[in-house]
Design an enzyme around this catalytic site. Structure first.
Site, short mmCIF file in Angstrom:
data_model
loop_
_atom_site.label_atom_id
_atom_site.label_comp_id
_atom_site.label_asym_id
_atom_site.label_seq_id
_atom_site.Cartn_x
_atom_site.Cartn_y
_atom_site.Cartn_z
N MET A 71 -4.65 -5.49 10.76
CA MET A 71 -5.48 -4.54 11.48
C MET A 71 -6.31 -3.67 10.53
SD MET A 71 -4.54 -1.44 14.00
CE MET A 71 -4.66 -0.23 12.69
N HIS B 31 -10.23 -45.94 -6.45
CA HIS B 31 -10.77 -46.39 -7.73
C HIS B 31 -11.69 -45.33 -8.35
CE1 HIS B 31 -13.74 -48.56 -10.24
NE2 HIS B 31 -12.64 -49.17 -10.68
N ARG C 218 -3.87 -46.56 -21.09
CA ARG C 218 -3.84 -47.72 -20.19
C ARG C 218 -4.79 -48.77 -20.71
NH1 ARG C 218 -5.24 -44.20 -15.17
NH2 ARG C 218 -6.57 -43.45 -16.86
N ARG D 89 -3.13 3.20 8.56
CA ARG D 89 -3.45 2.04 7.72
C ARG D 89 -2.30 1.04 7.71
NH1 ARG D 89 -4.56 4.75 1.95
NH2 ARG D 89 -5.92 2.94 1.70
N LYS E 230 0.83 -1.20 0.00
CA LYS E 230 0.00 0.00 0.00
C LYS E 230 0.87 1.25 0.00
CE LYS E 230 -3.82 -0.49 2.47
NZ LYS E 230 -4.43 -0.70 3.81
N ARG F 214 0.31 -48.78 -22.97
CA ARG F 214 0.95 -49.54 -21.90
C ARG F 214 0.31 -50.90 -21.77
NH1 ARG F 214 0.57 -47.41 -15.82
NH2 ARG F 214 -1.57 -48.16 -16.02
N SER G 108 9.25 -43.31 -20.31
CA SER G 108 8.20 -42.40 -19.87
C SER G 108 8.13 -42.52 -18.35
CB SER G 108 6.88 -42.81 -20.52
OG SER G 108 5.83 -42.08 -19.94
N TYR H 173 8.60 -34.55 -23.78
CA TYR H 173 7.19 -34.19 -23.68
C TYR H 173 6.65 -34.44 -22.28
CZ TYR H 173 6.05 -39.18 -23.82
OH TYR H 173 5.96 -40.52 -23.53
N GLY I 200 -5.82 -10.48 6.93
CA GLY I 200 -5.92 -10.66 8.38
C GLY I 200 -5.45 -9.49 9.23
N ARG J 143 -3.84 -1.10 -6.58
CA ARG J 143 -3.09 -2.36 -6.56
C ARG J 143 -3.53 -3.18 -7.76
NH1 ARG J 143 -6.12 -4.57 -1.17
NH2 ARG J 143 -8.16 -3.87 -1.84
N GLY K 244 6.73 -42.66 -14.89
CA GLY K 244 5.47 -42.83 -14.16
C GLY K 244 5.72 -42.29 -12.76
N THR K 245 5.45 -41.00 -12.61
CA THR K 245 5.93 -40.35 -11.38
C THR K 245 5.05 -40.61 -10.16
OG1 THR K 245 4.94 -38.35 -12.27
CG2 THR K 245 7.33 -38.53 -12.36
N ASN K 246 3.89 -41.22 -10.36
CA ASN K 246 3.11 -41.57 -9.16
C ASN K 246 3.80 -42.73 -8.44
OD1 ASN K 246 0.84 -41.04 -7.48
ND2 ASN K 246 -0.06 -42.96 -8.20
N ASP K 247 4.06 -43.82 -9.18
CA ASP K 247 4.78 -44.94 -8.56
C ASP K 247 6.21 -44.54 -8.18
OD1 ASP K 247 3.23 -47.24 -8.10
OD2 ASP K 247 3.03 -47.56 -10.26
N CYS L 184 4.31 -39.25 -17.74
CA CYS L 184 2.87 -39.49 -17.91
C CYS L 184 2.15 -39.50 -16.58
CB CYS L 184 2.64 -40.79 -18.66
SG CYS L 184 3.27 -42.20 -17.77
P1 ADP Z 1 -7.85 -2.07 3.50
O1 ADP Z 1 -6.46 -2.51 3.42
O2 ADP Z 1 -8.69 -2.93 4.37
O3 ADP Z 1 -8.44 -1.79 2.16
P2 ADP Z 1 -7.46 0.75 3.79
O4 ADP Z 1 -6.28 1.21 4.56
O5 ADP Z 1 -7.32 0.79 2.33
O6 ADP Z 1 -7.85 -0.68 4.31
O7 ADP Z 1 -8.65 1.68 4.27
C1 ADP Z 1 -9.96 1.33 4.57
C2 ADP Z 1 -10.88 2.36 3.98
O8 ADP Z 1 -10.58 3.66 4.46
C3 ADP Z 1 -10.77 2.44 2.47
O9 ADP Z 1 -12.05 2.66 1.95
C4 ADP Z 1 -9.92 3.64 2.27
O10 ADP Z 1 -10.13 4.21 1.02
C5 ADP Z 1 -10.34 4.54 3.42
N1 ADP Z 1 -9.28 5.48 3.78
C6 ADP Z 1 -8.04 5.16 4.17
N2 ADP Z 1 -7.30 6.26 4.38
C7 ADP Z 1 -8.10 7.32 4.13
C8 ADP Z 1 -7.91 8.73 4.16
N3 ADP Z 1 -6.74 9.24 4.47
N4 ADP Z 1 -8.95 9.51 3.85
C9 ADP Z 1 -10.14 8.96 3.52
N5 ADP Z 1 -10.39 7.65 3.47
C10 ADP Z 1 -9.37 6.82 3.78
MG MG Z 2 -7.95 -0.52 0.89
#
Ligand code: ADP
Ligand code: MG
Ligand code: MG
Length: 891
Positions: A105, A454, A560, A94, A24, A616, A770, A858, A103, A338, A772-775, A838
């Site tokens: 924050m 099977h 086969r 962020r 990011k 075979r 050829s 191949y 996962g 991204r 037979g990579t399973n066996d 194969c």
């Molecule tokens: P995630 O990785 O979960 O997408 P983000 O960091 O991109 O989290 O942010 C969550 C939301 O907050 C997104 O909709 C993002 O566009 C918005 N956001 C983040 N920073 C700002 C900011 N400086 N001003 C306004 N909106 C923001």
């Molecule tokens: Mg985002």
């Protein structure tokens, strides 16, 4: 270590600094530097996070001072101060790791607000509702992600006030109501964490940064990294960015958009937005967002500017982008970009379109598409838009999806199937006796068995969907029903299975047909122009062979012959052959089988006109063609009880004796492969005769065929010498008897370590190898695949004793070393030796790459995987070239 730089202004970074600034942060920096409207900000590096964790959750030395200094820079850029009661700078905090990680924050917005500065914000914007809305959002988000207070407790307070005022959406709350919400939020914080909500913005910031660092090691993140094989030591960066506001009334809003449709790849902006909203409101589903096309009408100028930015970002990154934006009183800001995630179909279309648009080269397009992902496009699958009710999950044994009525035995499946009904055969496990039912069924579902059971093998061979080893299924065969927990499904009820995911669903689900779209064909043609490996298919039937050709197979790498022994008309004759008391009896049975086999080979060879076909000779132990001892015992007991039919009883008893006599302690290592050819040469002779008679017949018809006779499971050159001679003698006889001359090759499957170690000797007698990579994997590891996958392999993978399942991804260090040795030794004896693979690995991208690297001629895989292998083989060439270039440039 003094002087280490832990914090970068956005203007100091670049897109290629992901490792340091996170994805990011690096992209925010890049966008800043190409002049896009990005609110200014700073990024604390992943390195700082790693230091923090190494120091036992303490800020590394100098970080706090550096943060203060960089914050001053940020304040200067905005001409505002954090915590200024009159005109406060507000920021978002962020997280952002080097690879995208759900996962981590959640983002905190509006940091810097407190009881004083909220008044300043209200005065400055002349909008009290807006300022209070920001503050209550901030307390809620901070309370949830930093202080760990359950999100629902905040929501309950908000709901209460909405109800009280009789409004539906939170942006309809009056300033007075928001005041009350805020007061109650603060009480909640005091009650839950025993302290007041922090009023000092510097403290708010420190706490938020700490929370982002800590989130690197929260359980969600750890699990996600494990599943996705992301290293634990990357750390996360923290982005502190000036806030912009989408919640400033009707000319403000926030949204997300892709530069192309992520489902189809269609060119054009695709996304959604919400007016008068902030942050994740769009994805959180609190109000229904509008399609981006509406923005064109609502704010034409802003939309036009957004379109230009989308085009610019695509051009700059040379790939489809996933963009977050916010509009503050008509002014557009870009908050994230991204590379966008996409379906296989979209990946293919976008790659090909971008070549045509001159954005990327053909080679880049080939690399852009994940071979494992395109498997999705080659089978009928569940419509991704459909709502389905998944009742159980088994192993995804054979891809493709199907719906049909549940039936519990093969005869019934055959009967209904022939009547044109769609059925799914549901069994505890299947045996060769069920083949006729599988042929007529749409798919197979079993409660037991692994990926090589099977049912799995047969279904894959036939290209039929299968879900196996579905342990949640309790089948009551007698009662013609099965249970999943308390749910009862009876014969005739409709279910659907998805052999790509292992899902079992109730009722009929909408399916979409596989498509080799125009773009996909184009991409594959480009791949064909690049790759060096040939691609063949494993096919046992003319239908499979035909499909393989359609998908671009350049021959058959494995036909086969055992499946040809299993049809309802064949099995009794095969059993006669096996149970024959002497050579004469056996030859009588073989004589009946001969024309049938000849017909099989005739058809397949004909379909594959002009292309090589490796056939075979018989491989599995003969008892696989006999009923099981348990089954016989049941019948014997039944016959004994009725007392009728003494002849049948005697016959069954005889049969049981024969079955018992053939039982093996370890069939995988038992009397199978060419060992059968050595002990029953007449069986191999019959098969060779059937092949050559078919060849002669086709030659007479003017059809050019290239047969390759393959001897399985060889461990010693002497086995091959003897059996090759047998095959040659039969060929000579057929030439004489038919007066037709023809070419053929004799070679061997290399599937045991001893064969690899003595490949130079074996190559004296083999015109092709050829793998037979399973066996070969089973015998190199000393694992039986079914036992391993059912019992201990999952733990090996979980605990990283093994990185991959060696039956899915070829083990380069072990099995691969044997293969390399076999190729080298074999070609020492016979430089022109043709070598292929194969095993199932022949359709898996990383394994295909390895086959390329060790110089195979191949790979051969299931017909459906032929396009996968074509693509993977081309990628192998391009990657090898790139690696070479990289190693030159570092020299
Ligand atoms: P995630 O990785 O979960 O997408 P983000 O960091 O991109 O989290 O942010 C969550 C939301 O907050 C997104 O909709 C993002 O566009 C918005 N956001 C983040 N920073 C700002 C900011 N400086 N001003 C306004 N909106 C923001
Ligand atoms: Mg985002
Ligand atoms: Mg998030």
């Amino acid at each position: 270590m003094a002087g280490k730089k832990y914090i970068y202004l956005f203007s100091e970074g670049r897109a290629d600094m992901k490792q340091l600034l996170g994805g990011k942060g690096a992209n925010l920096a890049e966008m800043t530097n190409i002049g896009l409207p990005v609110p200014p900000g700073i990024t604390i590096t992943c390195e700082a996070c790693n230091e923090y964790i190494r120091l036992g959750r303490q800020f590394p030395e100098g970080l706090e001072e550096e943060l203060k200094a960089r914050l001053k820079d940020l304040e200067a850029l905005n001409a505002k101060k954090l915590g200024d009661p009159k005109d406060p700078l507000l920021v978002s905090v962020r997280s952002g790791a080097p690879v995208s990680m759900p996962g981590m924050m959640d983002t905190i917005l509006n940091l810097g607000l407190n009881d004083e500065s909220v008044k300043g914000l209200a005065a400055n914007t002349n909008d009290e509702r807006f300022a209070l809305d920001c503050y209550r959002r901030f307390i809620q988000m901070f309370g949830d992600v930093v202080l760990g207070i359950d999100h629902d407790k905040f929501e309950a307070i908000l709901e209460k006030h909405k109800e009280r005022l009789g409004v539906k959406f939170d942006n309809e709350l009056t300033p007075a109501a928001l005041q009350e919400v805020i007061a109650e939020y603060k009480d909640l914080v005091r009650k839950e964490v025993g302290r007041d909500f922090p009023q000092d913005p510097q403290e708010q910031l420190r706490m938020a940064v700490r929370a982002v660092f800590d989130s690197w090691d929260n359980p969600r993140a750890i699990v996600y990294r494990k599943i996705n094989k992301i290293p634990d030591d990357l750390g996360t960066a923290v982005n502190i960015q000036t806030m912009v506001f989408g919640n400033m009334g009707p000319t403000s809003g926030t949204g997300v958009a892709f530069t192309r449709n992520p489902a189809t790849g269609e060119k054009g902006i695709y996304g959604e937005y919400l007016i008068n909203a902030q942050g994740e409101d769009v994805v959180a589903g609190i109000r229904t967002p509008k399609p981006i096309a509406e923005l064109k009408k609502e704010m034409p100028d802003t939309y036009r500017q957004f379109e230009e930015i989308c085009a610019l970002l695509e051009k700059h990154y040379r790939d489809m982008q996933d963009i977050e934006f916010t509009i503050e009183r008509g002014k557009l800001y870009i908050l994230q970009t991204r590379v966008g995630k996409r379906t296989a179909a979209a990946a293919v279309k976008i790659a090909v379109d971008m070549v045509e648009e001159g954005l990327i080269s053909q080679e880049e397009a080939i690399l852009r598409v994940d071979p494992d992902q395109v498997v999705q496009l080659l089978h009928r699958r569940v419509d991704p838009e459909a709502k389905v009710q998944v009742i159980a999950k088994g192993l995804p044994a054979s891809p493709g999806a199907a719906s049909g009525k549940v039936v519990f035995d093969a005869d019934e499946a055959e009967r209904k199937g022939l009547d044109g009904e769609k059925v799914i055969l549901v069994r505890n496990e299947t045996t060769p006796d069920d083949i006729h039912g599988i042929v007529q069924a749409q798919g197979v579902l079993t409660a037991r068995g692994g990926m090589t059971s099977h049912a799995a093998v047969v279904a894959r061979g036939m290209g039929k969907p299968a879900v196996v080893g579905c342990g949640d299924l309790k089948i009551d065969v007698g009662g013609k029903r099965f249970f999943v927990g308390s749910l009862e499904v009876k014969e005739g009820d409709v279910i659907s299975i998805d052999g790509a995911t292992g899902n079992v669903m109730l009722g009929e689900v909408p399916l979409v047909e596989p498509q080799l779209s125009g773009e996909f064909q184009t991409l594959l043609q480009w791949a064909d122009g690049v790759r060096r490996l040939k691609v063949r298919a494993n096919a046992d039937t003319p239908e499979d062979a035909r499909r393989a050709r359609e998908f671009g197979a350049e021959g058959i790498g494995l036909a086969r012959t055992e499946h040809m022994f299993m049809g309802a008309d064949r099995l009794p004759v095969v059993q006669q052959m096996i149970l024959a008391k002497n050579k004469e009896e056996r030859e009588a049975a073989l004589a009946k089988l001969l024309p049938m086999q000849q017909g099989d080979f005739y058809e397949i060879l004909k379909v594959m006109e002009g292309l090589p076909v490796t056939i075979r000779l018989l491989d599995p132990p003969l008892h696989e063609f006999l009923p099981s001892a348990e089954e016989l015992l049941v019948e014997i007991t039944r016959l004994e009880a009725t007392g009728q039919n003494p002849e049948e009883l005697e016959a069954k008893r005889d049969l049981l004796r024969e079955v018992r006599a053939r039982e093996e302690f370890n069939p995988m290592l038992g009397h199978r492969g060419c060992r059968l050819g050595v002990t029953y040469p007449e069986v191999y002779a019959m098969q060779a005769r059937a092949i050559f008679r078919a060849v002669a017949q086709l030659k007479k018809e003017g059809i050019n065929v290239l047969p390759e006779v393959e001897i399985p499971l060889v461990i010693h050159v002497n086995e091959l010498r003897r059996l090759r001679q047998l095959v040659n003698e039969v060929a000579d006889e057929v030439k004489k008897e038919t007066g037709v001359d023809f070419d053929y090759k004799v070679g061997t499957m290399i599937e045991l370590p001893r064969a690899c170690a003595t490949a130079d000797e074996i190559a004296e007698e083999a015109e092709f190898f050829s793998f037979g990579t399973n066996d070969l994997t089973q015998t190199t590891f000393g694992f039986s695949r079914d036992d391993a996958e059912a019992k201990f392999l999952p733990q090996y993978l979980e605990e990283k004793i093994l990185k991959e399942n060696p039956f899915m991804v070829l083990d380069r260090q072990g099995v691969g070393k044997f293969m390399r040795m076999a190729v080298e030794l074999g070609r020492k004896t016979r430089p022109e030796l043709e070598v292929g693979i194969c095993g199932e690995h022949g359709g898996e991208a990383s394994s295909v790459e390895f086959c390329h690297l060790i110089g195979l001629n191949y790979v051969s895989c299931s017909p459906f995987r032929v396009p996968v292998a074509r693509l993977a083989a081309a990628q192998a060439v391009i990657k090898e070239k790139k690696d070479k270039e990289a190693s030159y440039s570092t020299e």
